[in-house]
Design a protein around this motif. Structure first.
Motif, PDB file in Angstrom:
ATOM      1  N   GLU A   1      -8.677   0.595  -4.097  1.00 33.58           N
ATOM      2  CA  GLU A   1      -7.915   1.303  -3.076  1.00 33.58           C
ATOM      3  C   GLU A   1      -6.723   0.454  -2.649  1.00 33.58           C
ATOM      4  O   GLU A   1      -6.763  -0.776  -2.707  1.00 33.58           O
ATOM      5  N   GLN A   2      -5.673   1.148  -2.236  1.00 33.75           N
ATOM      6  CA  GLN A   2      -4.482   0.454  -1.768  1.00 33.75           C
ATOM      7  C   GLN A   2      -4.664   0.101  -0.304  1.00 33.75           C
ATOM      8  O   GLN A   2      -5.050   0.944   0.507  1.00 33.75           O
ATOM      9  N   ASP A   3      -4.409  -1.162   0.022  1.00 38.10           N
ATOM     10  CA  ASP A   3      -4.579  -1.650   1.385  1.00 38.10           C
ATOM     11  C   ASP A   3      -3.212  -2.049   1.924  1.00 38.10           C
ATOM     12  O   ASP A   3      -2.668  -3.093   1.544  1.00 38.10           O
ATOM     13  N   PRO A   4      -2.626  -1.246   2.811  1.00 31.65           N
ATOM     14  CA  PRO A   4      -1.284  -1.565   3.318  1.00 31.65           C
ATOM     15  C   PRO A   4      -1.247  -2.861   4.112  1.00 31.65           C
ATOM     16  O   PRO A   4      -0.215  -3.531   4.155  1.00 31.65           O
ATOM     17  N   ASP A   5      -2.356  -3.228   4.735  1.00 36.34           N
ATOM     18  CA  ASP A   5      -2.379  -4.472   5.500  1.00 36.34           C
ATOM     19  C   ASP A   5      -2.245  -5.688   4.597  1.00 36.34           C
ATOM     20  O   ASP A   5      -1.647  -6.694   4.964  1.00 36.34           O
ATOM     21  N   LEU A   6      -2.825  -5.589   3.406  1.00 36.08           N
ATOM     22  CA  LEU A   6      -2.736  -6.691   2.452  1.00 36.08           C
ATOM     23  C   LEU A   6      -1.494  -6.596   1.594  1.00 36.08           C
ATOM     24  O   LEU A   6      -1.114  -7.560   0.936  1.00 36.08           O
ATOM     25  N   GLY A   7      -0.847  -5.442   1.569  1.00 37.27           N
ATOM     26  CA  GLY A   7       0.312  -5.264   0.713  1.00 37.27           C
ATOM     27  C   GLY A   7      -0.043  -5.184  -0.749  1.00 37.27           C
ATOM     28  O   GLY A   7       0.739  -5.599  -1.609  1.00 37.27           O
ATOM     29  N   GLY A   8      -1.243  -4.654  -1.052  1.00 37.27           N
ATOM     30  CA  GLY A   8      -1.663  -4.569  -2.445  1.00 37.27           C
ATOM     31  C   GLY A   8      -2.918  -3.730  -2.595  1.00 37.27           C
ATOM     32  O   GLY A   8      -3.281  -2.950  -1.710  1.00 37.27           O
ATOM     33  N   PHE A   9      -3.594  -3.908  -3.731  1.00 38.61           N
ATOM     34  CA  PHE A   9      -4.807  -3.168  -4.051  1.00 38.61           C
ATOM     35  C   PHE A   9      -6.030  -4.073  -3.911  1.00 38.61           C
ATOM     36  O   PHE A   9      -5.970  -5.272  -4.198  1.00 38.61           O
ATOM     37  N   VAL A  10      -7.147  -3.461  -3.509  1.00 37.44           N
ATOM     38  CA  VAL A  10      -8.439  -4.136  -3.467  1.00 37.44           C
ATOM     39  C   VAL A  10      -9.402  -3.365  -4.347  1.00 37.44           C
ATOM     40  O   VAL A  10      -9.575  -2.148  -4.170  1.00 37.44           O
TER      41      VAL A  10
END
Length: 501
Positions: A210-219
Motif C-alpha cells: 500500500e502507498q503510505d503518504p506519510d512515508l512518501g512511498g510504498f509499504v
C-alpha cells in the motif's frame, strides 16, 4: 512496527545546519565563503553492535556537499593519535589498505558508498574507529564509529547494495532486492519500504503493498519468518520495478530508497484489515538461506543503520523551455500593489529538480519608482547566486532579487513568486524578470520578461518602507538551500524508519 529513528544517519543535517550558521568552515578555508571549496562529508552510524564471536560489515556514505568537483578524495581509517585497535579485527574495503582508501573525484552532490568489516576479539570497553576525508591533500571531514559487543540475542536486518540505474523517460527496470538477517534471532514478519521522489514510480501493484503518504512511498508486508542467518529475495515472477514516466526531467540522478524492517503482530493485523479484499497478485519473498534460531527474549534490531539501500536512477538530458513571467504594478501613487512573477515551463519535459550542481532561479530587477513592502520568502537580495547582497538591511534598499525555484516545474507548469510594492510619485523605468533555464533550455529568446509600472493618476506617495527583507539575507543562502536537499533526503530516511509501533 519496529521502525526506530536512524539518528546517526541524520547527523548530516546537523552539519548542514552548522554551515547555515556560517561557523562550520574548516580552518584551512576559514576565509572562504561556503561553497567556494570542495567539502566531502561522512555519513556513518554512530554505533555498531556486534554479537560476540561474529563479524559485522559496516556501511556508510561519503557525500560531496559542495558546488564544485571534489578532486583527489581520500578516505582515512584511524589517525596517528587514535589508531585502530588490533582487537577490532578491522578489514579495510576491497582495493584499500589498512589506513586509507583512494576514492578519486566526486562531482557536486555525488554519493559514494563504502563498507568495511570488523570481527572483534575484545570489546570491554567499547572501542572506536576514526574516519576522515581529505580533498586534494587538505583535511575535510572527520567522525568516529563506536564498536560495541553484546551477548544478547537480536535480529540484525540488512539490505544488500543496489546498483545505480540509467533509464530514459518512459523506461523501466527491475530492481534486485536481497534482505538478510545477520543476527541470531528470527524476524517473524517483515516490511519492505520503497520510497522514490516525485517523478519516479515504484511498480508495486500487489495486494500486500500500500502507498503510505506519510512515508512518501510504498509499504509491503510479508507474514514470513526471516530466520537468523537467512536471506530473502524477490522472485522473478513478482519483481520490484522502477518506472520513469514520460516528461521526467534530466539530466538528473533521482534517489530511491529501499528499506526492510521487522514488524510487530499488531501492525501486521492492522495492515491485513486495511488491505482485506485488495485485488492483484501478492508480492512474494523466496528464501535463499535459512539457519533456525531459538526464541530468546525479544530485543530490537541491533543495527538499524543498514536496514536500507539507496541507489540512483540517472535520467539523461531532456528539453525544457523556461520562459520568464513578468508583471505590472498598476495603480495610483501611494497604492500598494502585488505581482506574481517567475517561470513558465513550456516543456516538453519538466525542469531539473534543485541540487548541488544547479538550482534554477529568476533574477528580478525592480522598476524604478516603487518601494517593496513584501518579499517572497524564496527570494534573496542580489543579482545572481554568486552575487548575494549581504548589505541590505531595509526593504527600501532592494533593487534586485534572486528568487529560487525549489522544485521541478512540470510541462506547462508555472512557478511564481509574490512581490508587493508601493507605487511612488516618481519616474518609472521598466524592470525585468530573467530566468536561468540551465542545460535543458535551448530557446533563450523568452528568458526575459518586463516588470513595469502603470499609473492610473493621482499624486503623493505613502510613508517610507522600513524593515529587513522577508527573504533570506544570509550570504551563501542559495548554496545552503542546495546542501539542505541532501539533508532532506536523510530526513526522509529517518522518517521511513520512525513509525510508531
Amino acid at each position: 512496527m519496529r521502525l526506530r529513528a536512524l539518528i546517526s544517519r541524520f547527523a548530516l543535517t546537523v552539519a548542514v545546519s552548522g554551515l547555515a550558521a556560517g561557523g562550520l568552515a574548516l580552518p584551512a578555508h576559514a576565509e572562504s565563503e561556503v561553497g567556494d571549496f570542495a567539502y566531502v562529508g561522512i555519513l556513518s552510524p554512530e554505533t555498531v553492535t556486534v554479537i560476540n564471536g561474529q563479524s559485522k560489515t559496516v556501511k556508510f556514505d561519503l557525500y560531496n556537499l559542495s558546488t564544485v568537483t571534489a578532486e583527489r578524495v581520500v578516505l582515512h581509517f584511524g589517525s596517528t593519535a587514535k589508531p585502530i585497535s588490533a582487537d577490532l579485527g578491522f578489514t579495510a574495503p576491497a582495493g584499500c589498505d589498512e589506513t586509507s582508501c583512494v576514492i578519486g573525484d566526486l562531482k557536486p552532490g555525488q554519493r559514494r558508498g563504502v563498507k568495511f568489516t570488523v570481527k572483534p576479539t575484545a570489546l570491554d570497553p567499547a572501542k572506536s574507529i576514526v574516519l576522515s576525508t581529505s580533498v586534494g591533500g587538505q583535511a575535510s571531514d572527520e567522525t568516529s564509529i563506536a564498536v560495541v559487543g553484546t551477548d544478547k540475542a537480536g535480529a540484525d536486518i540488512e539490505v544488500d547494495d543496489i546498483a545505480d540505474l540509467k533509464l530514459s523517460a518512459g523506461g523501466s527496470a527491475e530492481v534486485p532486492v536481497r534482505i538478510r538477517n545477520s543476527g541470531n534471532k528470527d524476524v517473524t514478519a517483515l516490511g519492505l519500504v520503497v520510497a522514490a521522489p516525485a517523478g519516479l514510480t515504484p511498480a508495486l501493484n500487489y495486494s500486500n503493498c500500500e502507498q503510505d503518504p506519510d512515508l512518501g512511498g510504498f509499504v509491503c508486508v510479508f507474514n514470513d519468518t526471516l530466520a537468523a542467518g537467512g536471506v530473502f529475495s524477490l522472485p522473478e515472477n513478482t519483481p520490484l520495478r522502477i518506472k520513469v514516466p514520460a516528461g521526467v526531467a534530466g539530466p538528473y540522478d533521482y534517489p530511491v530508497l529501499v528499506a526492510a524492517v521487522g514488524l510487530t503482530d499488531k501492525y501486521v493485523f492492522d495492515f491485513a484489515k486495511r488491505t482485506a479484499g485488495a485485488s492483484g497478485r501478492e508480492l512474494k519473498l523466496e528464501s535463499a538461506a535459512s539457519i533456525s534460531a531459538k526464541e530468546p527474549d525479544a530485543v530490537d534490531d541491533l543495527n538499524e543503520d543498514d536496514n536500507f539501500s539507496e541507489f540512483t536512477v540517472s535520467v539523461p538530458k531532456t528539453a525544457a523551455d523556461s520562459a520568464a513571467v513578468g508583471g505590472v504594478f498598476k495603480g495610483e501613487a501611494g497604492d500598494d500593489r502585488t505581482v506574481k512573477v517567475g517561470v513558465h515551463n513550456l516543456g516538453p519535459s519538466g525542469t531539473i529538480p534543485p541540487g548541488l550542481a544547479w538550482i534554477q532561479y529568476a533574477h528580478v530587477k525592480l522598476p524604478t519608482g516603487v518601494l517593496l513592502t513584501t518579499v517572497d520568502m524564496r527570494c534573496i537580495p542580489g543579482t545572481s547566486p554568486t552575487d548575494i547582497d549581504e548589505t541590505v538591511t531595509d526593504l527600501s534598499e532592494v533593487t534586485d532579487l534572486i528568487c529560487i525555484v525549489l522544485e521541478s516545474v512540470p510541462d506547462d507548469g508555472r512557478y511564481l513568486f509574490t512581490l508587493s510594492a508601493e507605487i511612488q510619485d516618481a519616474e518609472h523605468k521598466a524592470g525585468s524578470v530573467t530566468v536561468d533555464g540551465g542545460v535543458q533550455d535551448a530557446k533563450r529568446g523568452n528568458n526575459r520578461a518586463a516588470l513595469t509600472v502603470e499609473t492610473t493618476g493621482g499624486t503623493g506617495g505613502g510613508l517610507p518602507i522600513t524593515g529587513a527583507p522577508a527573504g533570506m539575507v544570509a550570504g551563501g543562502g542559495v548554496v545552503l538551500l542546495a546542501a539542505g536537499l541532501i539533508a532532506f533526503r536523510l530526513a526522509r530516511r529517518r522518517r521511513i524508519v520512525t513509525v510508531v509501533e
